[in-house]
Scaffold this active site. Structure first.
Site, PDB file in Angstrom:
ATOM      1  N   ASP A  57     -21.220  54.916  14.846  1.00 58.03           N
ATOM      2  CA  ASP A  57     -20.976  54.270  16.141  1.00 58.03           C
ATOM      3  C   ASP A  57     -20.252  52.961  15.733  1.00 58.03           C
ATOM      4  O   ASP A  57     -20.353  52.549  14.554  1.00 58.03           O
ATOM      5  CB  ASP A  57     -22.420  53.759  16.824  1.00 58.03           C
ATOM      6  CG  ASP A  57     -21.960  53.368  18.229  1.00 58.03           C
ATOM      7  OD1 ASP A  57     -22.394  54.109  19.155  1.00 58.03           O
ATOM      8  OD2 ASP A  57     -21.672  52.168  18.510  1.00 58.03           O
ATOM      9  N   ARG A 115     -22.167  38.520  31.645  1.00 61.66           N
ATOM     10  CA  ARG A 115     -22.536  38.946  30.261  1.00 61.66           C
ATOM     11  C   ARG A 115     -21.935  37.691  29.092  1.00 61.66           C
ATOM     12  O   ARG A 115     -22.600  37.235  28.366  1.00 61.66           O
ATOM     13  CB  ARG A 115     -22.434  40.432  29.897  1.00 61.66           C
ATOM     14  CG  ARG A 115     -22.956  41.300  30.842  1.00 61.66           C
ATOM     15  CD  ARG A 115     -22.803  42.568  30.088  1.00 61.66           C
ATOM     16  NE  ARG A 115     -23.503  43.616  30.786  1.00 61.66           N
ATOM     17  CZ  ARG A 115     -23.226  44.861  30.461  1.00 61.66           C
ATOM     18  NH1 ARG A 115     -22.482  45.298  29.385  1.00 61.66           N
ATOM     19  NH2 ARG A 115     -23.978  45.954  31.119  1.00 61.66           N
TER      20      ARG A 115
HETATM   21  C1  SAM Z   1     -23.579  54.914  26.300  1.00 59.49           C
HETATM   22  S1  SAM Z   1     -23.537  54.865  24.601  1.00 59.49           S
HETATM   23  C2  SAM Z   1     -23.730  56.620  24.471  1.00 59.49           C
HETATM   24  C3  SAM Z   1     -24.692  57.239  23.359  1.00 59.49           C
HETATM   25  C4  SAM Z   1     -25.054  58.637  23.285  1.00 59.49           C
HETATM   26  N1  SAM Z   1     -23.745  59.375  22.855  1.00 59.49           N
HETATM   27  C5  SAM Z   1     -25.322  59.071  24.400  1.00 59.49           C
HETATM   28  O1  SAM Z   1     -24.863  59.929  25.305  1.00 59.49           O
HETATM   29  O2  SAM Z   1     -26.769  59.033  24.508  1.00 59.49           O
HETATM   30  C6  SAM Z   1     -22.041  54.644  24.147  1.00 59.49           C
HETATM   31  C7  SAM Z   1     -21.886  54.229  22.694  1.00 59.49           C
HETATM   32  O3  SAM Z   1     -20.534  54.306  22.191  1.00 59.49           O
HETATM   33  C8  SAM Z   1     -20.086  53.518  21.376  1.00 59.49           C
HETATM   34  N2  SAM Z   1     -18.905  53.076  21.176  1.00 59.49           N
HETATM   35  C9  SAM Z   1     -17.759  52.432  22.200  1.00 59.49           C
HETATM   36  N3  SAM Z   1     -16.633  52.337  21.873  1.00 59.49           N
HETATM   37  C10 SAM Z   1     -16.629  53.078  20.574  1.00 59.49           C
HETATM   38  C11 SAM Z   1     -15.697  53.204  19.832  1.00 59.49           C
HETATM   39  N4  SAM Z   1     -14.142  52.668  19.876  1.00 59.49           N
HETATM   40  N5  SAM Z   1     -15.727  53.847  18.660  1.00 59.49           N
HETATM   41  C12 SAM Z   1     -16.988  54.414  18.634  1.00 59.49           C
HETATM   42  N6  SAM Z   1     -18.244  54.072  19.218  1.00 59.49           N
HETATM   43  C13 SAM Z   1     -17.991  53.397  20.457  1.00 59.49           C
HETATM   44  C14 SAM Z   1     -20.850  52.250  21.857  1.00 59.49           C
HETATM   45  O4  SAM Z   1     -21.440  51.404  20.857  1.00 59.49           O
HETATM   46  C15 SAM Z   1     -22.193  52.931  22.474  1.00 59.49           C
HETATM   47  O5  SAM Z   1     -23.137  52.903  21.462  1.00 59.49           O
END
Ligand code: SAM
Length: 295
Positions: free
Chosen positions: A165, A56
């Site tokens: 997010d 990536r």
């Molecule tokens: C796999 S997605 C899950 C989305 C949703 N909660 C769901 O379950 O469908 C994970 C999300 O967590 C966010 N994320 C990762 N690290 C984070 C952080 N330190 N603070 C806030 N968001 C974070 C990522 O940008 C991503 O959009």
């Protein structure tokens, strides 16, 4: 294009795409990225993901016209560091999400959790719900549609959904609220009819304004001190903590406990677990569902 990966005894992964594009990614390079990921995002990068991360990062470096990882590290420390860290975050995490993900959470919300909250809101009380780590928004939109379907007047009450997010790119997508039909198909048909515009020739439909107006989207890093105190009656933080190391997870549960109302409901992802002292402040109400004690 020829794309061959080999791992040397020193743990160095060599990628040969063509003579001109070849670049190396050593164990030490991986450790540098892992350190940045931990410091700024609380992410726990497993060594088993080294080849995936290299691949990536290779795509990102290609976009930047770079062929040396050390140049990329320089960019991560230079004047563009903040912007590049945001790009790096997208490289390292997945934004996978979908509407009504983990249907049993939405069943519990609709059948038992939301009705008393809606009653309280109808009587003039403040009700707050938070989708933390909301990605492009389907979680928050699913919540808002469920609420409006139970009670169309809810949009006039002091009932609000916050959706945050760390990634500004997904937050911009969420604000636009347009999704391909294949994604919208995750919404039950009767709710689609009520709350999504007809998909046009572009194959994209839009979440209607009455749903969108219930949600405030914003960028927020969950490992930083929160800029608000709550209290929240419902928090969904699903499939986010899975990327964090154990200490960061433990702090996150503490953070939620601190900003949740007594009796508030917490939903987490299917492979996540509460850890640390905050665990004793919640009662388990179902699979990956918890209630803040102190009702
Ligand atoms: C796999 S997605 C899950 C989305 C949703 N909660 C769901 O379950 O469908 C994970 C999300 O967590 C966010 N994320 C990762 N690290 C984070 C952080 N330190 N603070 C806030 N968001 C974070 C990522 O940008 C991503 O959009």
């Amino acid at each position: 294009m020829l794309n061959r990966e080999t791992q040397t005894q020193r743990g160095e992964v060599l990628t040969e795409m063509s003579g001109r594009d070849a670049w190396t990614f050593s164990q030490a390079d991986f450790e540098s990225i892992a350190q940045i990921a931990k410091t700024y995002f609380g992410l726990n990068l497993s060594r088993s993901k080294m080849a995936l991360i290299q691949s990536r990062l290779g795509q990102r470096m290609k976009q930047l016209g770079m062929s040396s990882f050390s140049d990329y590290l320089v960019r991560l420390q230079g004047p563009l560091a903040k912007d590049e860290r945001t790009e790096l975050l997208s490289v390292l995490t997945t934004n996978v999400t979908h509407f009504f993900r983990e249907q049993h959470h939405f069943d519990a919300l609709r059948n038992t959790i939301l009705p008393p909250l809606l009653k309280a809101a109808a009587e003039g009380q403040r009700v707050r719900l938070w989708s933390a780590g909301c990605s492009t928004g389907p979680e928050a939109f699913s919540l808002a549609m469920t609420i409006l379907d139970l009670c169309p007047a809810a949009k006039t009450w002091d009932l609000k959904i916050l959706a945050t997010d760390i990634d500004p790119i997904v937050i911009e997508t969420a604000k636009v609220a347009q999704f391909p039909q294949a994604e919208l198909d995750g919404i039950p048909r009767e709710l689609q009819t009520k709350y999504v515009t007809e998909t046009g020739p572009s194959g994209v439909g839009e979440i209607k304004g009455n749903v969108r107006s219930m949600i405030t989207f914003g960028v927020l890093n969950l490992i930083d001190p929160l800029p608000f105190h709550g209290p929240f009656d419902v928090v969904l933080c699903r499939n986010v903590a899975i990327y964090f190391d154990r200490d960061t997870q433990t702090k996150l549960w503490r953070t939620f406990s601190d900003v949740m109302a007594p009796g508030g409901h917490l939903f987490i992802g299917h492979s996540e677990h509460l850890t640390g002292a905050a665990k004793s402040e919640f009662s388990k109400t179902g699979f990956t569902m918890y209630q803040r004690k102190g009702v």
